[in-house]
Design a protein around this motif. Structure first.
Motif, short mmCIF file in Angstrom:
data_model
loop_
_atom_site.label_atom_id
_atom_site.label_comp_id
_atom_site.label_asym_id
_atom_site.label_seq_id
_atom_site.Cartn_x
_atom_site.Cartn_y
_atom_site.Cartn_z
N GLY A 137 43.74 4.29 -40.15
CA GLY A 137 42.85 4.73 -39.08
C GLY A 137 41.52 3.98 -39.06
N SER A 138 40.91 3.80 -40.25
CA SER A 138 39.61 3.12 -40.29
C SER A 138 39.75 1.68 -39.79
CB SER A 138 39.05 3.08 -41.71
OG SER A 138 38.91 4.38 -42.22
N THR A 139 40.79 0.99 -40.24
CA THR A 139 40.95 -0.42 -39.82
C THR A 139 41.28 -0.49 -38.33
OG1 THR A 139 43.12 -0.28 -40.88
CG2 THR A 139 41.50 -1.72 -41.92
N TYR B 102 35.18 11.98 -36.20
CA TYR B 102 35.32 11.17 -37.41
C TYR B 102 36.22 9.99 -37.09
CZ TYR B 102 36.47 9.68 -42.15
OH TYR B 102 36.63 8.94 -43.28
N HIS B 103 35.74 8.78 -37.43
CA HIS B 103 36.52 7.59 -37.10
C HIS B 103 36.83 6.72 -38.31
CE1 HIS B 103 36.03 8.79 -33.01
NE2 HIS B 103 34.73 8.64 -33.03
N GLY B 104 36.40 7.14 -39.50
CA GLY B 104 36.79 6.36 -40.68
C GLY B 104 35.66 6.19 -41.66
N ALA C 14 47.25 5.90 -36.04
CA ALA C 14 47.66 5.65 -37.42
C ALA C 14 48.63 6.73 -37.89
CB ALA C 14 46.44 5.57 -38.33
N LYS C 15 48.11 7.80 -38.37
CA LYS C 15 48.84 8.78 -39.20
C LYS C 15 50.30 9.04 -38.79
CE LYS C 15 44.44 10.87 -40.32
NZ LYS C 15 44.15 11.27 -41.67
N GLY C 16 50.50 9.61 -37.60
CA GLY C 16 51.87 9.98 -37.19
C GLY C 16 52.76 8.79 -36.93
C1 LIG Z 1 40.45 11.11 -36.31
C2 LIG Z 1 40.46 10.18 -37.49
N1 LIG Z 1 40.10 8.91 -37.30
C3 LIG Z 1 40.08 8.02 -38.31
C4 LIG Z 1 40.43 8.39 -39.59
C5 LIG Z 1 40.40 7.38 -40.71
O1 LIG Z 1 41.71 7.04 -41.03
P1 LIG Z 1 42.07 6.42 -42.47
O2 LIG Z 1 41.71 7.45 -43.47
O3 LIG Z 1 43.55 6.14 -42.36
O4 LIG Z 1 41.30 5.17 -42.62
C6 LIG Z 1 40.82 9.70 -39.84
C7 LIG Z 1 41.17 10.14 -41.20
O5 LIG Z 1 41.28 11.27 -41.52
C8 LIG Z 1 40.82 10.63 -38.75
O6 LIG Z 1 41.16 11.91 -38.95
#
Ligand SMILES: Cc1ncc(COP(=O)(O)O)c(C=O)c1O
Length: 453
Positions: free
Chosen positions: A105-107, A138-140, A274-276
């Motif tokens: 997600g962060s990348t 929250y974006h990372g 990312a996640k799903g």
């Molecule tokens: C909405 C959202 N964006 C970005 C991220 C960051 O993702 P990552 O932890 O895979 O870098 C998360 C992580 O929980 C998130 O919930």
């Protein structure tokens, strides 16, 4: 059980001293080394969609590892990457056709920010580099993605030295409206605030606006009212600003549609997810580009945009994600997510009737939030020193229920909420079990914190 003091792993969470070993997972349950069962109501961290222990995915990863385990992105592609990109383009809103793979997600958000800036550079507007974010988001964890984030709980303020000068607008949180307005009479003040902010900050400095269509952990399923994203889209177009739909959690079916933004009648310029995508079976993230954005790069004098990392498009991650998405399609799990989400939301709403502190139950599909308040009439948050969320999460864990919650949907660090995101394969009976364990955990938490239940 491993104690931090005896381990070479740096666990980072200072408040915890011991760690259970996860032995195996099956469906919606995790089992520790002592055989204790945990109902995973948050799907890992909002990533597990198809459940734990699906053999087809492990097989697909082994097969890919045996064929080729790594490819250098500049010189090679893989069948898995190509097939996955086509599948994603078919799932995404019409004009979003090109997929950049990253590691999480962060990348994904970091690259989307860079792509937005490169897009404006390619069009002769290099001063457009700042991203507008929203509070309760929250974006990372990278410094750029923290700069876009608006979560006080993520302690972005600790990293202020490293942060970019990115503005934020208020979240569309009708239950705790920051303007104390009521929808629909408000005429979407929270969306028009974007136009005001752009004017005040200078449109020639702004590259993009980023928002989670339905907010994840920082706001536990805050769901904007009808018309909100349509207005946001209009404002972005007026000021030549890209709209990034941040679908790290909401992408790939979690809200009952392929992408969360599809609950509104708009199409973003970039989607990050990312996640799903890989249901937690392998690290994976992506940015999906709208045709005209990708075309800008293809037509540009500059040769390419350096927005990939070593493990971009990793063949084993691609194979895992491809197998996951095929499994979802074959078993119609997005439709099931919608149906089980409705069932679980109804059960939570029923619990809220009899539960003094459960003020708001919200969200779509299997991304459901509960906000706890001390007064259901005024929506007044609980006093922060009561530590309600923290105590509830801990108590639930002792009861075999994995929850995640953060404070911070009020004006400061107050505002207690939890986000439920079980795997799509949860049955109705398991939804009932989740609600039962939650109900008794809330009751115990009220006793422990001296609140009436
Ligand atoms: C909405 C959202 N964006 C970005 C991220 C960051 O993702 P990552 O932890 O895979 O870098 C998360 C992580 O929980 C998130 O919930």
């Amino acid at each position: 059980m491993t104690q931090q003091a005896d381990s070479n792993v740096f666990y980072a969470q200072g408040w915890k001293t011991d760690y259970l070993h996860a032995e195996y997972g099956e469906g919606i349950y995790l089992y520790d080394h002592q055989g204790q069962q945990y109902l995973d109501a948050i799907g890992g961290t909002h990533c597990i969609t198809i459940g734990y222990g699906v053999d087809e995915i492990a097989q697909a990863m082994v097969e890919q590892a045996n064929k080729v385990s790594f490819t250098h992105k500049v010189k090679f592609t893989s069948d898995a990457q190509e097939e996955l990109a086509t599948l994603i383009a078919d799932m995404a809103p019409d004009e979003l056709r090109h997929v950049l793979f990253v590691t999480g997600g962060s990348t994904a958000n970091e690259m989307a920010m860079q792509l937005a800036h490169y897009y404006h550079i390619a069009r002769g507007k290099p001063s457009k580099y700042r991203v507008i974010g929203r509070w309760h988001s929250y974006h990372g964890r990278t410094t750029a993605t923290l700069s876009m984030s608006g979560s006080l709980f993520a302690r972005r303020s600790d990293m202020l030295h490293y942060q970019h000068d990115f503005p934020h607008i208020q979240a569309p949180h009708c239950y705790q409206c920051p303007y104390q307005h009521v929808n629909p009479e408000c005429e979407l003040t929270c969306a028009t605030e974007l136009a005001r902010t752009i004017e005040q900050e200078g449109a020639d400095t702004i590259s993009a606006f980023i928002a989670e269509p339905i907010v994840g952990g920082a706001g536990s399923a805050i769901t904007p009212p009808p018309g909100y994203y349509e207005k946001i889209r209009e404002i972005c177009d007026t000021y030549d600003i890209l709209f990034i739909a941040e679908e790290v959690i909401t992408g790939f079916g979690r809200t009952g549609k392929n992408f969360g933004i599809q609950h509104w009648d708009v199409s973003p310029d970039l989607i990050t997810s990312a996640k799903g995508l890989s249901s937690g079976y392998a690290p994976m993230g992506c940015v999906i580009l709208r045709e005209n954005v990708a075309e800008t790069f293809f037509a540009s004098q500059r040769k390419g945009v350096p927005t990939f990392v070593t493990y971009s498009g990793h063949p084993i991650s691609c194979a895992a994600a491809l197998a996951v998405q095929k499994y979802i399609q074959q078993n119609q799990l997005i439709e099931q997510c919608q149906q089980r989400g409705d069932y679980l939301k109804q059960a939570l709403s029923q619990l809220a009737y009899s539960q003094e502190l459960m003020g708001d139950v919200r969200g779509k599909g299997l991304l459901l939030g509960v906000e706890f308040v001390q007064n259901k009439g005024t929506h007044q948050p609980l006093p922060r020193q009561q530590q309600f969320t923290e105590t509830l999460v801990k108590t639930a864990f002792d009861n075999g229920l994995i929850l995640r919650g953060r404070p911070g949907t009020g004006t400061s660090l107050d505002g207690d909420h939890i986000l439920l995101s079980p795997p799509f394969v949860i049955s109705e009976t398991e939804c009932d079990e989740l609600v039962e364990r939650l109900a008794s955990s809330i009751k115990q938490t009220c006793k422990l914190t001296g609140l009436s239940s």
